[in-house]
Design an enzyme around this catalytic site. Structure first.
Site: not given
Length: 296
Positions: A119, A171
């Site tokens: 990764s 948000k």
């Protein structure tokens, strides 16, 4: 009353320990500064160095700083990046990748993994001039994930209600206090898809891989080193010492001199390790002796 006495006894013991050993450490520190020879007297400066990428990648600042130090050191001709990391957060991993990319343009860089290069740590080392691995290493896990819990049912059971004020539709996308809305899931999935494209584009460019086949080499699977070599994710299987030798040859260094920690740095690291061990043992014994109710 006995419990309070034990607490105060413990605090007093801690203060006595710090007062005794801190003065010793400061004294040794000053003596070492006085006696430590200047690096200017070194007639044979190091021409090779090792950098480590270990553990989860959360903050890349120290490693990136050391990468640029190696880049700007005219004596250093090659860098061995030793990797054993499962990955980490995307931003710091990319910061390492970009720093190694810049470094490999002016110095020879060999990435060597003796455990895991997956990764974010694979992204971090993929710009090296060569990627080598211990045969038992795990390579790959090229993918991106975003996770979040939904604790709304638990919050309801214990009487906790969410309240917030926000500006901007998304948000609170990814919040753990309620299930995600469909439009939030779509937004977050698009964000992850963009990150995945950035990741795979970078790897494909550096390793000259066909993006049309990315479901083979970039579906987040982890490969044993031999399979990773077949897929083109690494260059060869080897040992640590042979990786050093390959860097030496790649950098065209006839007389290899590896950069080592200064005596001062070794001293501080030794003191730090011993201090943590002694202090942990001290706390354990003090707690046991001063308060029998403490359970570990």
């Amino acid at each position: 009353m006995q419990s309070l006495k034990g607490i105060f006894s413990f605090l007093a013991s801690c203060i006595r320990y710090i007062n005794t050993y801190f003065k010793t450490f400061v004294f040794l520190f000053i003596v070492l500064l006085i006696l430590m020879p200047s690096n200017k007297s070194n007639l044979n400066p190091a021409n090779l160095t090792r950098l480590d990428l270990k553990g989860a990648i959360i903050d890349s600042s120290v490693l990136v700083e050391n990468i640029y130090k190696a880049k700007n050191d005219n004596n250093i001709k090659g860098v061995l990046l030793v990797i054993d990391s499962p990955g980490g957060t995307f931003g710091p991993s990319m910061e390492i990748a970009l720093a190694i990319e810049e470094l490999s343009k002016v110095k020879k860089v060999v990435a060597y993994t003796n455990g895991t290069m997956a990764s974010g740590s694979y992204l971090g080392g993929v710009s090296a001039n060569k990627i080598l691995a211990n045969p038992a290493s795990f390579i790959g896990s090229i993918g991106v994930i975003m996770q979040g819990a939904d604790i709304s049912e638990l919050a309801n059971k214990i009487g906790i209600k969410e309240q917030s004020i926000q500006a901007g539709t998304f948000k609170s996308a990814g919040t753990i206090t309620r299930p995600w809305k469909d439009e939030e899931k779509a937004y977050l999935q698009d964000l992850i898809n963009q990150s995945y494209e950035l990741f795979t584009d970078f790897v494909a460019n550096k390793r000259k891989l066909n993006k049309e086949n990315k479901q083979i080499w970039a579906d987040a699977r982890v490969f044993l080193a031999s399979r990773a070599k077949e897929l083109g994710l690494i260059d060869d299987l080897t040992s640590y010492e042979m990786a050093k030798k390959q860097l030496q040859d790649l950098a065209n260094v006839v007389n290899p001199i590896w950069q080592e920690e200064s005596k001062f740095e070794k001293f501080l690291n030794k003191i730090s390790e011993q201090g943590v061990s002694l202090f942990s043992d001290f706390i354990f014994k003090t707690l046991i002796n001063s308060n029998r109710e403490v359970v570990f």
